[in-house]
Design an enzyme around this catalytic site. Structure first.
Site, PDB file in Angstrom:
ATOM      1  N   LYS A  59       0.986  -1.079   0.030  1.00  0.00           N
ATOM      2  CA  LYS A  59       0.024  -0.182  -0.009  1.00  0.00           C
ATOM      3  C   LYS A  59       0.871   1.393   0.030  1.00  0.00           C
ATOM      4  O   LYS A  59       0.523   2.335  -0.615  1.00  0.00           O
ATOM      5  CB  LYS A  59      -0.928   0.019   1.377  1.00  0.00           C
ATOM      6  CG  LYS A  59      -1.907  -1.056   1.216  1.00  0.00           C
ATOM      7  CD  LYS A  59      -3.272  -0.714   0.681  1.00  0.00           C
ATOM      8  CE  LYS A  59      -4.093  -2.041   0.701  1.00  0.00           C
ATOM      9  NZ  LYS A  59      -5.161  -2.022  -0.170  1.00  0.00           N
ATOM     10  N   LYS A  95      -3.422 -10.117  -7.212  1.00  0.00           N
ATOM     11  CA  LYS A  95      -4.526 -10.541  -6.587  1.00  0.00           C
ATOM     12  C   LYS A  95      -5.644  -9.667  -6.965  1.00  0.00           C
ATOM     13  O   LYS A  95      -5.584  -8.541  -7.464  1.00  0.00           O
ATOM     14  CB  LYS A  95      -4.301 -10.146  -5.126  1.00  0.00           C
ATOM     15  CG  LYS A  95      -5.372 -10.635  -4.109  1.00  0.00           C
ATOM     16  CD  LYS A  95      -5.268 -10.255  -2.660  1.00  0.00           C
ATOM     17  CE  LYS A  95      -5.724  -8.777  -2.763  1.00  0.00           C
ATOM     18  NZ  LYS A  95      -6.516  -8.541  -1.160  1.00  0.00           N
ATOM     19  N   LYS A 126     -10.269  -4.982  -4.669  1.00  0.00           N
ATOM     20  CA  LYS A 126     -11.395  -3.772  -4.972  1.00  0.00           C
ATOM     21  C   LYS A 126     -11.132  -2.383  -5.237  1.00  0.00           C
ATOM     22  O   LYS A 126     -11.808  -1.754  -5.878  1.00  0.00           O
ATOM     23  CB  LYS A 126     -12.624  -3.904  -3.992  1.00  0.00           C
ATOM     24  CG  LYS A 126     -11.985  -3.463  -2.318  1.00  0.00           C
ATOM     25  CD  LYS A 126     -13.290  -3.543  -1.693  1.00  0.00           C
ATOM     26  CE  LYS A 126     -13.272  -4.247  -0.314  1.00  0.00           C
ATOM     27  NZ  LYS A 126     -12.076  -3.949   0.392  1.00  0.00           N
TER      28      LYS A 126
HETATM   29  P1  ATP Z   1      -8.332  -3.391  -0.787  1.00  0.00           P
HETATM   30  O1  ATP Z   1      -7.974  -3.484  -2.385  1.00  0.00           O
HETATM   31  O2  ATP Z   1      -8.921  -2.251  -0.501  1.00  0.00           O
HETATM   32  O3  ATP Z   1      -6.840  -3.829  -0.123  1.00  0.00           O
HETATM   33  P2  ATP Z   1      -9.204  -6.098  -0.985  1.00  0.00           P
HETATM   34  O4  ATP Z   1      -9.990  -6.237  -2.235  1.00  0.00           O
HETATM   35  O5  ATP Z   1      -7.890  -6.384  -0.754  1.00  0.00           O
HETATM   36  O6  ATP Z   1      -9.329  -4.521  -0.613  1.00  0.00           O
HETATM   37  P3  ATP Z   1     -10.112  -6.545   1.556  1.00  0.00           P
HETATM   38  O7  ATP Z   1     -11.096  -5.577   2.179  1.00  0.00           O
HETATM   39  O8  ATP Z   1      -8.766  -6.277   1.983  1.00  0.00           O
HETATM   40  O9  ATP Z   1     -10.277  -6.663   0.116  1.00  0.00           O
HETATM   41  O10 ATP Z   1     -10.582  -8.091   1.931  1.00  0.00           O
HETATM   42  C1  ATP Z   1     -11.587  -8.458   2.483  1.00  0.00           C
HETATM   43  C2  ATP Z   1     -11.427 -10.062   2.637  1.00  0.00           C
HETATM   44  O11 ATP Z   1     -11.358 -10.643   1.209  1.00  0.00           O
HETATM   45  C3  ATP Z   1     -10.171 -10.552   3.316  1.00  0.00           C
HETATM   46  O12 ATP Z   1     -10.384 -11.536   4.162  1.00  0.00           O
HETATM   47  C4  ATP Z   1      -9.329 -10.863   2.300  1.00  0.00           C
HETATM   48  O13 ATP Z   1      -8.149 -11.941   2.775  1.00  0.00           O
HETATM   49  C5  ATP Z   1     -10.148 -11.471   1.385  1.00  0.00           C
HETATM   50  N1  ATP Z   1      -9.685 -11.321  -0.066  1.00  0.00           N
HETATM   51  C6  ATP Z   1      -9.560  -9.946  -0.751  1.00  0.00           C
HETATM   52  N2  ATP Z   1      -9.162 -10.296  -1.829  1.00  0.00           N
HETATM   53  C7  ATP Z   1      -9.293 -11.576  -2.151  1.00  0.00           C
HETATM   54  C8  ATP Z   1      -8.840 -12.138  -3.563  1.00  0.00           C
HETATM   55  N3  ATP Z   1      -8.517 -12.096  -4.504  1.00  0.00           N
HETATM   56  N4  ATP Z   1      -8.821 -13.711  -3.020  1.00  0.00           N
HETATM   57  C9  ATP Z   1      -9.223 -14.264  -1.831  1.00  0.00           C
HETATM   58  N5  ATP Z   1      -9.562 -13.577  -0.918  1.00  0.00           N
HETATM   59  C10 ATP Z   1      -9.844 -12.178  -1.012  1.00  0.00           C
END
Ligand code: ATP
Ligand code: LTN
Length: 339
Positions: A115, A197, A200
């Site tokens: 980040k 990964k 969002k």
């Molecule tokens: P950001 O992009 O704002 O960091 P993010 O999309 O990575 O957000 P989070 O809010 O950090 O999502 O994650 C929510 C939950 O979903 C966490 O438990 C995270 O481990 C899981 N998660 C997020 N993205 C994935 C993915 N691509 N595959 C599997 N699990 C995920």
């Protein structure tokens, strides 16, 4: 409350609309476990502001996310669903645990490094101490398990280290939790770049599926998904190292249909990607359709959502305040009126 039940705690930042990644990696497991465990799931708005958010978007997404939790199948009667900032004990416990988290260990966190690289103009203190706040979220509820995707494993391990350090000084105050990570689907990759990964808050929309996306958009994104140059019989084969795009699609298909990798390989043994990619898209459309429809309905009922938020915060506060008080006593704070 059934005290014999094990406790689950998890949260998602309302930093963007929920993706297929967070659904498969986290929420799907929350639902599977809702009957067996005493569950606390929240919108991690305190965590979301470690990256600059547009206030109107943050407000909208936080309420949307609550509607989506319910639409995904989390029964608010069985699970405690709440907004993190509605339970001030999170901020308070986060501060305390900051004083038990070491600079060196916080510096090693991969999410902080990622980040910081992506937000070079806003490497704020909150981004750095984020894992101490997360440790507080978990330890406040005496969690046994933390159901998350693979990327959060490191933060869960740090939570255990902080809990053990604290217990080592003050006695058995915290239950030491374990991450709960699914065997399949713990790391869903971007459909446009299967080496990164699905996330969002990434701007690119080519590789990301939102759980509220319309069927035609989902189909378009799957049809464009990056695979490899193999063609014809046997190209649908699970090999994450050499065929990351196809393996990611197989993982998604497996989570949407319940089929094993062997069954999927057999089903598409003589098919090319032109057949396989739309089939994955269709399975995802069908998996997400009821969620999108139900969350659209729920969003129209603001009174119901406000009531859920209030009830959830009240239930969560009761447990969280008890733990916080215990911690304040142990560290030597004078409690108001000596109580
Ligand atoms: P950001 O992009 O704002 O960091 P993010 O999309 O990575 O957000 P989070 O809010 O950090 O999502 O994650 C929510 C939950 O979903 C966490 O438990 C995270 O481990 C899981 N998660 C997020 N993205 C994935 C993915 N691509 N595959 C599997 N699990 C995920
Ligand atoms: N750090 C997590 C979100 C999060 C969380 C938590 C997950 C905040 N607090 C407590 C599990 C338990 C993330 O970035 N996905």
């Amino acid at each position: 409350m059934d005290t014999a039940k094990k406790i689950m705690v998890s949260g998602i930042k309302p930093s963007g609309d929920l993706t297929l990644g967070s659904y498969i990696g986290a929420i799907k497991n929350w639902i599977a476990l809702a009957d067996e465990y005493d569950c606390y799931y929240f919108m991690a708005d305190l965590h979301a502001i470690t990256v600059r958010q547009n206030p109107a978007d943050l407000r909208r997404r936080t309420t949307n996310q609550l509607a989506q939790y319910v639409a995904c199948g989390l029964d608010p009667e069985k699970n405690t669903l709440f907004i993190q900032s509605h339970v001030p004990a999170h901020a308070e416990m986060g501060w305390v645990l900051n004083c038990y988290a070491m600079f060196g260990e916080l510096s090693r966190m991969t999410q902080f490094k990622d980040k910081s690289a992506k937000n070079a103009d806003n490497i704020n203190g909150g981004l750095f101490t984020y894992p101490a706040l997360m440790a507080g979220d978990i330890l406040l509820y005496n969690a046994d398990y933390v159901p998350v995707g693979e990327d959060q494993k490191q933060h869960c391990e740090l939570t255990r280290d902080i809990a053990n350090r604290f217990n080592g000084i003050y006695g058995d105050v915290f239950k030491v939790p374990e991450p709960y990570i699914a065997k399949v689907g713990a790391r869903i990759m971007s459909l446009a770049d299967p080496t990164s990964k699905m996330s969002k808050s990434e701007d690119e929309d080519k590789g990301r599926i939102l759980i509220t996306d319309k069927p035609e958009d989902i189909m378009r994104t799957f049809k464009r998904a990056i695979t490899d140059s193999d063609t014809g019989a046997g190209c649908v084969h699970y090999d994450p190292e050499n065929k990351p795009g196809v393996s990611n699609l197989m993982t998604i298909y497996s989570c949407a249909t319940g089929k094993t990798f062997a069954e999927i390989e057999k089903e598409f043994a003589s098919a090319g990607y032109g057949v396989f990619k739309p089939a994955v898209g269709e399975a995802v459309v069908e998996m997400l359709r009821p969620i999108r429809e139900k969350s659209e309905d729920l969003m129209k009922n603001k009174d119901y959502l406000n009531k859920l938020m209030a009830d959830g915060a009240e239930k969560a506060s009761r447990v969280a305040n008890r733990t916080l008080k215990k911690v304040y006593k142990k560290i030597g704070f004078v409690l108001p009126n000596g109580k």
